[in-house]
Design an enzyme around this catalytic site. Structure first.
Site, PDB file in Angstrom:
ATOM      1  CG  LEU A  10     -12.194 -27.485   2.251  1.00 53.34           C
ATOM      2  CD1 LEU A  10     -12.484 -26.979   0.849  1.00 53.34           C
ATOM      3  CD2 LEU A  10     -13.504 -27.854   2.946  1.00 53.34           C
ATOM      4  CD  GLN A  12      -7.464 -38.404   7.803  1.00 54.19           C
ATOM      5  OE1 GLN A  12      -6.267 -38.290   7.546  1.00 54.19           O
ATOM      6  NE2 GLN A  12      -7.960 -39.468   8.408  1.00 54.19           N
ATOM      7  NE  ARG A  36      -9.959 -30.046  -1.760  1.00 56.55           N
ATOM      8  CZ  ARG A  36     -10.726 -30.858  -1.038  1.00 56.55           C
ATOM      9  NH1 ARG A  36     -11.963 -31.125  -1.418  1.00 56.55           N
ATOM     10  NH2 ARG A  36     -10.278 -31.404   0.066  1.00 56.55           N
ATOM     11  CE1 TYR A 141       3.340 -36.869   3.920  1.00 59.31           C
ATOM     12  CE2 TYR A 141       4.100 -38.740   5.194  1.00 59.31           C
ATOM     13  CZ  TYR A 141       3.268 -37.653   5.049  1.00 59.31           C
ATOM     14  OH  TYR A 141       2.363 -37.358   6.045  1.00 59.31           O
TER      15      TYR A 141
HETATM   16  N1  SER Z   1      -0.965 -41.076   7.061  1.00 55.28           N
HETATM   17  C1  SER Z   1       0.228 -40.637   6.402  1.00 55.28           C
HETATM   18  C2  SER Z   1       0.474 -41.390   5.157  1.00 55.28           C
HETATM   19  O1  SER Z   1       0.153 -42.542   5.125  1.00 55.28           O
HETATM   20  C3  SER Z   1       1.409 -40.802   7.306  1.00 55.28           C
HETATM   21  O2  SER Z   1       1.777 -39.591   7.789  1.00 55.28           O
HETATM   22  O3  SER Z   1       1.002 -40.854   4.237  1.00 55.28           O
END
Ligand code: SER
Length: 315
Positions: A10, A12, A36, A141
């Site tokens: 669900l 992007q 979800r 990240y």
């Molecule tokens: N679109 C992602 C972000 O901005 C990059 O992988 O976290």
């Protein structure tokens, strides 16, 4: 790919990828999962199961129930959210990934997970960033993405799992919002252009990042997964991009369709800092050479399509 399990269906990417895979491989051969459940075509128009990807047993049970041969693991926190909640990001992004790899190893599944331009850092060459280069990201990240790329290569070398991945740039789409990413401005700007005729950008002018339109991203996933493994020198993960752009370029392109559109800036230091640590442009040559990667949408073609599709969506 004959019977495919998706996590984060669900999100992007998942929202549109589920639909595409159902079209290409048949509704019965796609199992969408997410933490979800909402009233959404992904849930209503085919197989759907609730799944928390940190629950390894539950993931294994669903994979066995449907006898899947492919896992597309999308569930993850994006860069800005991961910076706000680093421990949660580690647990979800790495925990979910290792669970999905383990299920793939046990059931001999082909495996895909996205990496990102976030896998690069301030020491990486900024322009035309090569496929093989310095990767010392300074965000949680990015740490997750580099560790994830290495882990996927490890599962390939050590256990023979057919792992494949793409270093996605910012993905622009009109169906489901990204949420929590650094590149999200390039989606929001189109919504606000139509809704308000104006946008306040949290990313400063002159900040170049790579972007790609969702149809190109979906094709890239399918084409990479269908590629002959004999041609793959790399696996986790391939640089892919369609354009290197900064906010003023998007605004100028929007003004060709909405001449009164205005943009100002209220820079968010966190997301600006993340953007500044990423490349301005990456080089997708390895993807082009090894499995024929090609993007169809440049900024002009994407802008035209985004505005047309969003106008009818928001009407
Ligand atoms: N679109 C992602 C972000 O901005 C990059 O992988 O976290």
């Amino acid at each position: 790919m004959k019977k495919i399990l998706l996590t984060g269906a669900l999100g992007q990417i998942g929202t549109e990828l589920t639909e595409k895979l159902r079209d290409v491989y048949g509704v019965d051969n796609v199992v969408a999962t997410d933490i979800r459940e909402t009233d959404h075509p992904v849930v209503n128009n085919g197989h759907f199961e609730l799944l928390d990807v940190t629950d390894a047993n539950a993931m294994g049970e669903i994979a066995k129930k449907y006898q899947v041969d492919t896992i597309i693991h999308l569930a993850a926190l994006l860069s800005a959210t991961a910076e706000a909640k680093p421990l949660l990001a580690w647990n979800l992004n790495m925990g979910g990934l290792v669970n999905a790899l383990e299920v793939s190893r046990e059931l001999n599944c082909q495996f895909f997970t996205p990496s990102s331009i976030g896998a690069f850092g301030p020491d990486t060459p900024k322009n035309q960033t090569p496929q093989d280069t310095i990767q010392r990201p300074t965000t949680m990240y990015g740490v997750n993405k580099v560790a994830g790329e290495l882990l996927c290569d490890y599962y390939h070398h050590k256990f023979g799992v057919d792992t494949r991945g793409l270093r996605f740039p910012g993905l622009i789409s009109y169906v489901a919002p990204p949420g929590g990413g650094t590149t999200d401005y390039a989606v929001e700007i189109y919504y606000k252009a139509i809704e308000n005729g104006a946008y306040t950008s949290y990313i400063n002018k002159g900040t170049y990042m790579d972007m790609m339109y969702m149809p190109d991203a979906l094709n890239a996933i399918v084409n990479l997964m269908e590629a002959d493994p004999a041609n793959l020198k790399h696996r986790n993960s391939f640089n892919v991009t369609a354009m290197s752009i900064e906010p003023e370029m998007v605004a100028a392109e929007i003004r060709k369709h909405i001449p009164s559109f205005t943009m100002d800036y209220n820079v968010d230091p966190v997301r600006q800092g993340i953007a500044d640590s990423w490349p301005d442009s990456i080089d997708p040559t390895a993807a082009t050479e090894e499995w024929g990667f090609k993007a169809e949408y440049d900024l002009a073609k994407m802008t035209q399509d985004m505005l047309t599709k969003l106008k009818s969506k928001l009407a």
